[in-house]
Design a protein around this motif. Structure first.
Motif, PDB file in Angstrom:
ATOM      1  N   LEU A 360     -53.326  29.739  -0.932  1.00 53.14           N
ATOM      2  CA  LEU A 360     -52.422  29.685   0.290  1.00 53.14           C
ATOM      3  C   LEU A 360     -51.260  28.790   0.130  1.00 53.14           C
ATOM      4  O   LEU A 360     -51.944  27.245  -0.038  1.00 53.14           O
ATOM      5  N   ASP A 361     -50.207  29.137   0.264  1.00 54.54           N
ATOM      6  CA  ASP A 361     -49.132  27.864   0.004  1.00 54.54           C
ATOM      7  C   ASP A 361     -49.204  26.645   1.389  1.00 54.54           C
ATOM      8  O   ASP A 361     -49.050  27.693   2.492  1.00 54.54           O
ATOM      9  N   LEU A 362     -48.893  25.648   1.342  1.00 53.57           N
ATOM     10  CA  LEU A 362     -49.045  24.585   2.123  1.00 53.57           C
ATOM     11  C   LEU A 362     -47.621  24.068   2.290  1.00 53.57           C
ATOM     12  O   LEU A 362     -47.635  22.867   1.791  1.00 53.57           O
ATOM     13  N   GLY A 363     -46.690  24.560   2.747  1.00 58.68           N
ATOM     14  CA  GLY A 363     -45.033  24.076   2.383  1.00 58.68           C
ATOM     15  C   GLY A 363     -44.809  24.401   1.099  1.00 58.68           C
ATOM     16  O   GLY A 363     -45.155  25.194  -0.009  1.00 58.68           O
ATOM     17  N   GLN A 364     -43.871  23.352   0.394  1.00 58.14           N
ATOM     18  CA  GLN A 364     -43.380  23.595  -0.737  1.00 58.14           C
ATOM     19  C   GLN A 364     -43.859  22.764  -1.781  1.00 58.14           C
ATOM     20  O   GLN A 364     -43.673  23.184  -2.875  1.00 58.14           O
ATOM     21  N   ARG A 365     -44.702  21.857  -1.461  1.00 62.85           N
ATOM     22  CA  ARG A 365     -45.494  20.997  -2.484  1.00 62.85           C
ATOM     23  C   ARG A 365     -46.833  21.150  -2.531  1.00 62.85           C
ATOM     24  O   ARG A 365     -47.438  20.881  -3.665  1.00 62.85           O
ATOM     25  N   ALA A 366     -47.473  21.793  -1.709  1.00 68.13           N
ATOM     26  CA  ALA A 366     -48.818  21.881  -1.692  1.00 68.13           C
ATOM     27  C   ALA A 366     -49.473  23.348  -1.493  1.00 68.13           C
ATOM     28  O   ALA A 366     -48.669  24.305  -1.228  1.00 68.13           O
ATOM     29  N   TYR A 367     -50.722  23.456  -1.885  1.00 66.33           N
ATOM     30  CA  TYR A 367     -51.743  24.624  -1.696  1.00 66.33           C
ATOM     31  C   TYR A 367     -52.961  24.490  -1.495  1.00 66.33           C
ATOM     32  O   TYR A 367     -53.325  23.353  -2.129  1.00 66.33           O
ATOM     33  N   ILE A 368     -53.836  25.561  -0.964  1.00 61.50           N
ATOM     34  CA  ILE A 368     -55.067  25.364  -0.956  1.00 61.50           C
ATOM     35  C   ILE A 368     -55.497  26.694  -1.599  1.00 61.50           C
ATOM     36  O   ILE A 368     -55.398  27.506  -1.421  1.00 61.50           O
ATOM     37  N   LYS A 369     -56.793  26.354  -2.563  1.00 61.98           N
ATOM     38  CA  LYS A 369     -57.289  27.470  -3.318  1.00 61.98           C
ATOM     39  C   LYS A 369     -58.778  27.303  -2.840  1.00 61.98           C
ATOM     40  O   LYS A 369     -59.393  26.296  -3.074  1.00 61.98           O
ATOM     41  N   THR A 370     -59.260  28.579  -2.519  1.00 62.81           N
ATOM     42  CA  THR A 370     -60.727  28.665  -2.062  1.00 62.81           C
ATOM     43  C   THR A 370     -61.392  30.074  -2.938  1.00 62.81           C
ATOM     44  O   THR A 370     -60.663  30.806  -3.074  1.00 62.81           O
ATOM     45  N   VAL A 371     -62.533  29.582  -3.231  1.00 61.82           N
ATOM     46  CA  VAL A 371     -63.264  30.926  -4.013  1.00 61.82           C
ATOM     47  C   VAL A 371     -64.530  30.933  -3.554  1.00 61.82           C
ATOM     48  O   VAL A 371     -65.431  29.744  -3.267  1.00 61.82           O
ATOM     49  N   LEU A 372     -64.840  32.115  -3.250  1.00 59.82           N
ATOM     50  CA  LEU A 372     -66.244  32.494  -2.729  1.00 59.82           C
ATOM     51  C   LEU A 372     -67.091  33.329  -3.943  1.00 59.82           C
ATOM     52  O   LEU A 372     -66.443  34.443  -4.351  1.00 59.82           O
TER      53      LEU A 372
END
Length: 787
Positions: A360-372
């Motif tokens: 999931l993108d968090l603005g133009q500079r960051a993202y969060i990646k989650t794995v289950l």
């Protein structure tokens, strides 16, 4: 076999064509993983520009080896040489570009490096590999573990298994990650606590370019001391349905299908593959595969990716394998790898692994990646003993039962932000919830009517929690710092570990780079060790192994690399590892758990304590010419010393102290016609110093009825060295009328039929020692169709 190969060669005459193919992919910022629009992509005189989603497509690319060039204002240019283009399958190349270092009005340019790690937080002792690398080298059996054994510092001298020794560390120190999360051992005939097996269950046709790390890992990697396989599964072709069919004498018959999930052109795609073994074919031809028993195994893998939407991008993936083998004593001889002639043994191992990844993108500079993920493993082993002498084979009794079942839920989540061209960071948490059921019963050496001893018995759940934070900062145009912290906590005994990691990379003139890395690393003991409650040789009972803490190690690595033009590189590394808190016996002895892990079982000792130590030190040299102008070359040399101290304080060689390793690989392609057809020849020469072993006490073995080692002489004997020469011949053919290509390989492994000793073990039937040898000459065949 010669007639088959000749027939395939003659087909080349009729396959010259003007057929072309498509190259496509996505270009992103390497750090933020955000798509880059407007990147210029060129190949074979063709040019295109990436769209708003970073996608590019080059159509009508001529078949054969092509060079791709990527350029974008403010970013370092990229050049990918010798990309193989065939008529049967579109080429999908995703690439991350690195932003240039900019200070005031000065822009510093740097050329990208082939073989450099994908993970920008990984500095020294890391290299990347792809599917073509795995299938190209002679003697590789389409196995990533066999591929990396050619790299400096890595040893694999066991033809019957694919365990790898990295810089003198036990194979149990290897961590496998798939799509960003820890995975179960992805090998057939594996057992709980090991990281290798007899046959890889990783299908190379489903692999994307991945990283392999051999020391001083980045802070995001935990619970490993030796190496990390950071495997990525590739997504399917999102615009065209394609199929691959392959027959390999060792890995079996397989089918792979892939294609788009919809008609929206949003990147949604599927990939699925299934393989079934045909090892019995090799046996029917009289080829020695290490045992007279017939192994049966099959595996599968899938990867489904969705298009990017308001909720982000999802991918669903999974893999698994089934394997079994019946080792019947009357059908074996003393040279068998895995069993004795006066025993029947039945082994079964299954695993399955499912995961969901969300970005999931968090603005133009960051993202969060989650794995289950969820993983299930099952290992069953039953052994029956016959009275001596055999034959006749009558009146056997049940002697050993081992049953292990795990159900593991894992989660991993991290946030990644690229603040600017100089600074980026990543921080995250992960957890493993391990549901474990174990039961090991044993009465080896006891009368048939004697009751079983309960060696292991546990049913419960444990938890391993981990957290990390890491930064990458470019202090100047030539100096880059990477560092951070990693932490672990184990619920079984509430042990904790805090691990600092730092790395410096300094670029010198003439395309030279110096790296200096340090890391403190910690790893849990192999799971069966914690729950060992009885020593089957002495009968002693002690549940104290459950209080064992992490084994820890300081890693220090100094590296130097020089690029000689676009195709050549020289790389040298010197390293030192100091291992401490190693499990040893309470009483004075030469035992250390550092020597465990190259077999299917672990030492049946109880009451161990974290008071041992060890050192690994060495130097490594790599001379490599990447595939270009129709040929490649790889020479790696490793000189190292691996030692340990048990509770008696005496310094000894470890079981993995091979001292020297030399690998020489090379290959050549000759075009057949003008449109991508080729004849290939590859060769591999490997020589490894002899390993140290603990001698068998034959007198005590005869008295007790099972193998007893001379524990007063740990690792005092050295076996003869290992030597192997492999050659590989291949044909690559492209159809002139449709999307169809064929590949044929004849891989002649151990062509000199050199007798490499595997082990000297006690033979129950004869009451003497027997030498067990590695696999001799083995002709492997691969035939692949892509359409």
């Amino acid at each position: 076999m010669r007639s088959i190969f000749t027939s395939v060669l003659l087909l080349a005459v009729f396959c010259a064509s003007a057929q072309t193919q498509t190259i496509k992919g996505v270009v992103t910022d390497k750090t933020s993983e955000k798509p880059l629009a407007g990147v210029t992509v060129q190949a074979a005189g063709l040019t295109t520009i990436t769209d708003s989603l970073g996608r590019y497509t080059l159509k009508n690319v001529p078949l054969g080896r092509q060079q791709l060039a990527y350029s974008y204002a403010g970013y370092q240019p990229a050049l990918i040489p010798e990309v193989l283009v065939t008529s049967g399958k579109e080429v999908i190349l995703d690439l991350g570009l690195e932003q240039k270092y900019i200070t005031l009005d000065v822009t510093v340019k740097a050329s990208p490096k082939k073989g450099a790690p994908l993970n920008e937080f990984a500095a020294g002792s890391t290299t990347s590999f792809n599917m073509e690398d795995v299938t190209r080298f002679a003697g590789g059996r389409n196995d990533p573990s066999k591929l990396v054994s050619n790299y400096a510092g890595v040893v694999a001298d066991n033809d019957g298994r694919n365990d790898i020794v990295v810089r003198g560390n036990s194979p149990t120190g290897v961590l496998w990650r798939i799509n960003g999360i820890a995975s179960p051992n992805p090998n057939h005939f594996s057992t709980l606590g090991t990281t290798g097996g007899a046959v890889s269950a990783l299908n190379t046709n489903a692999l994307k370019t991945s990283d392999f790390l051999t020391g001083a890992f980045a802070p995001e990697y935990g619970n490993a001391l030796a190496a990390v396989f950071d495997i990525e599964l590739r997504g399917g072709n999102s615009s065209r349905h394609e199929e691959t069919f392959q027959l390999n004498l060792f890995s079996g018959l397989e089918a792979t299908v892939e294609g788009p999930l919809n008609h929206k052109d949003n990147g949604a795609a599927y990939l699925a593959s299934y393989r079934y073994s045909f090892a019995e074919i090799a046996q029917s031809l009289g080829i020695n595969i290490g045992t007279q028993a017939v192994p049966h195994y099959q595996d599968w893998v899938f990867h489904i990716t969705t298009g990017k939407g308001r909720l982000g991008r999802f991918s669903f993936f999974g893999m698994g394998g089934l394997s079994r083998i019946d080792l019947i004593g009357s059908k074996l001889d003393s040279t068998d790898f895995y069993s004795q002639t006066d025993q029947d043994a039945y082994d079964k191992s299954n695993f399955s692994f499912f995961g969901i990844r969300h970005t999931l993108d968090l603005g133009q500079r960051a993202y969060i990646k989650t794995v289950l993920s969820y993983a299930h493993t099952l290992d069953l082993y039953d052994q029956y003993q016959y009275p001596d002498p055999v034959p006749p084979y009558k009146d056997r009794w049940w002697e050993v039962h081992s049953g292990d079942t795990t159900n593991t839920f894992r989660f991993s989540s991290f946030v990644n932000e690229k603040y600017n061209s100089r600074f980026s960071y990543r921080a995250g948490v992960s957890g493993d919830v391990l549901g474990l059921k174990m039961l090991v019963l044993d009465k080896t050496g006891l009368p048939p009517a004697a009751p079983f001893d309960t060696v292991n018995s546990y049913r419960g759940t444990t938890f391993l929690g981990q957290a990390f934070a890491e930064v990458r900062y470019r202090l100047s145009e030539d100096l880059t710092f990477t560092g951070g912290l990693h932490g672990q906590w184990y619920s079984l005994n509430s042990n904790t570990a805090i691990e600092p990691r730092v790395s410096w990379a300094y670029r010198l003139p003439a395309r030279q780079t110096l790296t200096l890395s340090y890391g403190l690393h910690s790893q849990l003991q192999p799971t069966p060790v914690y729950f060992q409650t009885i020593d089957i040789q002495t009968g002693a009972r002690d549940p104290g192994n459950r209080s064992l803490g992490f084994t820890r190690a300081h890693h220090v690595i100094l590296g130097y690399e020089r690029r000689l033009g676009a195709d050549w590189r020289v790389k040298a590394e010197a390293y030192y590892q100091y291992l401490f808190d190693v499990p040893v016996e309470k009483s004075s002895s030469g035992f250390s758990l550092l020597n465990a892990g190259a077999d299917f079982t672990f030492p049946p000792l109880v009451g161990l304590v974290n008071k041992g130590s060890g050192t690994n030190k060495g130097v490594e040299l790599t001379l490599e010419k990447f595939m270009s102008h129709g040929y490649y070359l790889l020479l790696t040399t490793s000189l190292f010393d691996s030692r340990y101290k048990g509770s008696d304080g005496v310094s000894r060689n470890t079981a993995f102290d091979y001292k020297t390793v030399v690998n020489l690989l090379g290959g050549r392609e000759w075009p057949l016609g003008k449109h991508g057809n080729a004849f290939t020849v590859d060769a591999r020469l490997s020589t490894v110093g002899g390993r140290y072993t603990t001698p068998v006490n034959v007198a005590q073995s005869r008295a007790k009825g099972f193998e007893v080692l001379d524990t007063l002489a740990y690792d005092s004997e050295r076996l003869s060295g290992y030597f192997r020469l492999d050659t590989k011949f291949g044909i690559r053919l492209n159809s002139g009328h449709r999307h169809f290509s064929q590949t044929f390989y004849l891989d002649l492994q151990n062509v000199t039929n050199h007798k490499n000793i595997f082990v000297e073990q006690y033979n129950h039937a004869t009451g003497n020692l027997s030498s067990v040898y590695q696999i001799g000459f083995f002709p492997d065949i691969l035939y692949r169709i892509q359409l």
